[in-house]
Write a protein that holds these residues in place. Structure first.
Motif, PDB file in Angstrom:
ATOM      1  N   LEU A  89     -32.848  -4.988 -43.225  1.00 28.07           N
ATOM      2  CA  LEU A  89     -33.109  -5.743 -44.574  1.00 28.07           C
ATOM      3  C   LEU A  89     -32.059  -5.429 -45.693  1.00 28.07           C
ATOM      4  CD1 LEU A  89     -36.946  -5.972 -44.599  1.00 28.07           C
ATOM      5  CD2 LEU A  89     -35.285  -7.646 -43.525  1.00 28.07           C
TER       6      LEU A  89
ATOM      7  N   VAL B 142     -35.874  -0.676 -40.058  1.00 34.63           N
ATOM      8  CA  VAL B 142     -36.292  -1.883 -40.609  1.00 34.63           C
ATOM      9  C   VAL B 142     -35.656  -2.091 -42.173  1.00 34.63           C
ATOM     10  CG1 VAL B 142     -38.022  -3.313 -41.670  1.00 34.63           C
ATOM     11  CG2 VAL B 142     -38.577  -2.184 -39.442  1.00 34.63           C
TER      12      VAL B 142
ATOM     13  N   PHE C  82     -40.409  -8.067 -43.476  1.00 30.04           N
ATOM     14  CA  PHE C  82     -39.860  -8.124 -42.080  1.00 30.04           C
ATOM     15  C   PHE C  82     -40.877  -8.911 -41.124  1.00 30.04           C
ATOM     16  CE2 PHE C  82     -40.422  -6.102 -37.890  1.00 30.04           C
ATOM     17  CZ  PHE C  82     -39.221  -6.176 -37.297  1.00 30.04           C
TER      18      PHE C  82
END
Length: 283
Positions: A279, A275, A149
């Protein structure tokens, strides 16, 4: 007939005894021998505190820990932030009940072999562009999710575009060894493993130095299945939580390593889920 009946009774007795045992596991983020030692002692502690047999079940990978939890092979697990989110999404009413005092604001260290010439800075190491880089396990929060990230946030590129070569070591200890040996130029691992290696005087820390630290994020957690009260009695999950939070033996805590444990909830890990979805690491 009698022999078959006896065998059936023995089988049923064994099943009942197995159900009385609380099984727990943990993501294999370090060497297997080290994990068995530290969690064997935790099993003894929980057995004494809860008044039921507690056994540690080792697993070979992060996904295996999640699968064991989903399949009810274990009812309690020490997960990373991402693996905890994955497990709770798969098991109805599963909940995070505790985290280390350090886990509310965990960080990842980016380390580099001293031959790279990279040195520690508050700024992301842009000079690492074109070098080789290793994550830890593919579903590790501190070894993959958050490092990836921040690589994307800081560089505007995917890791495979920013670095010349990208790999996965499998666990934090291995990342330290591989960067220390020069097999990889740069790597990402959780700060607790690196700091423990420094405290123990591990030789790898002489050639693998911290060059950058990520901003903090929530990470490791104890997660319990939602059906444990039905099996061990009303309030059992709360008793397990109390036992974990009450763990104050310095030797037990040093094995994690954590200063102690504090209450946790599923909501604490919403940023990790967000997150992971960005992703595309959640199904």
């Amino acid at each position: 007939m009698i022999a078959r009946l006896t065998a059936l009774l023995m089988l049923l007795a064994g099943a009942a005894q197995a159900q009385d045992t609380l099984y727990f596991s943990a993501i294999p983020d370090e060497d297997e021998t080290r994990l068995a030692e530290r969690f064997g002692a935790v099993a003894e502690y929980l057995t004494d505190e809860l008044g039921v047999p507690v056994e540690f079940v080792p697993v070979k990978s992060y996904p295996a820990a999640v699968t064991a939890f989903r399949n009810d092979q274990v009812q309690l697990a020490w997960f990373g932030g991402l693996s905890g989110v994955q497990a709770r999404l798969l098991v109805e009413d599963a909940r995070a009940i505790a985290q280390g005092t350090e886990d509310a604001e965990f960080v990842t260290y980016f380390i580099a072999n001293t031959e790279t010439g990279l040195t520690e800075s508050d700024a992301f190491p842009e000079a690492a562009k074109g070098m080789s880089f290793t994550f830890g396990a593919k579903t590790s929060t501190s070894g993959r999710l958050m490092p990836e990230f921040h690589i994307r946030e800081e560089t505007g590129e995917a890791p495979e575009a920013f670095f010349d070569r990208v790999g996965f070591s499998g666990d934090h200890s291995q990342t330290l060894r591989l960067v220390g040996s020069g097999a990889w130029d740069v790597g990402a691992l959780n700060f607790a493993v690196y700091d423990q290696a420094v405290a123990e005087g591990a030789p790898e820390v002489e050639t693998a130095k911290v060059v950058w630290k990520t901003p903090p994020y929530p990470d490791y957690n104890w997660t319990i299945r939602g059906d444990v009260d039905a099996r061990w009695g009303e309030g059992f999950a709360d008793r397990v939580q109390a036992a974990l939070i009450g763990m104050d033996d310095p030797e037990l805590l040093a094995a994690f390593p954590r200063e102690g444990f504090i209450p946790a909830t599923n909501d604490d890990y919403a940023p990790i889920e967000d997150v992971a979805r960005q992703l595309d690491l959640l199904d």
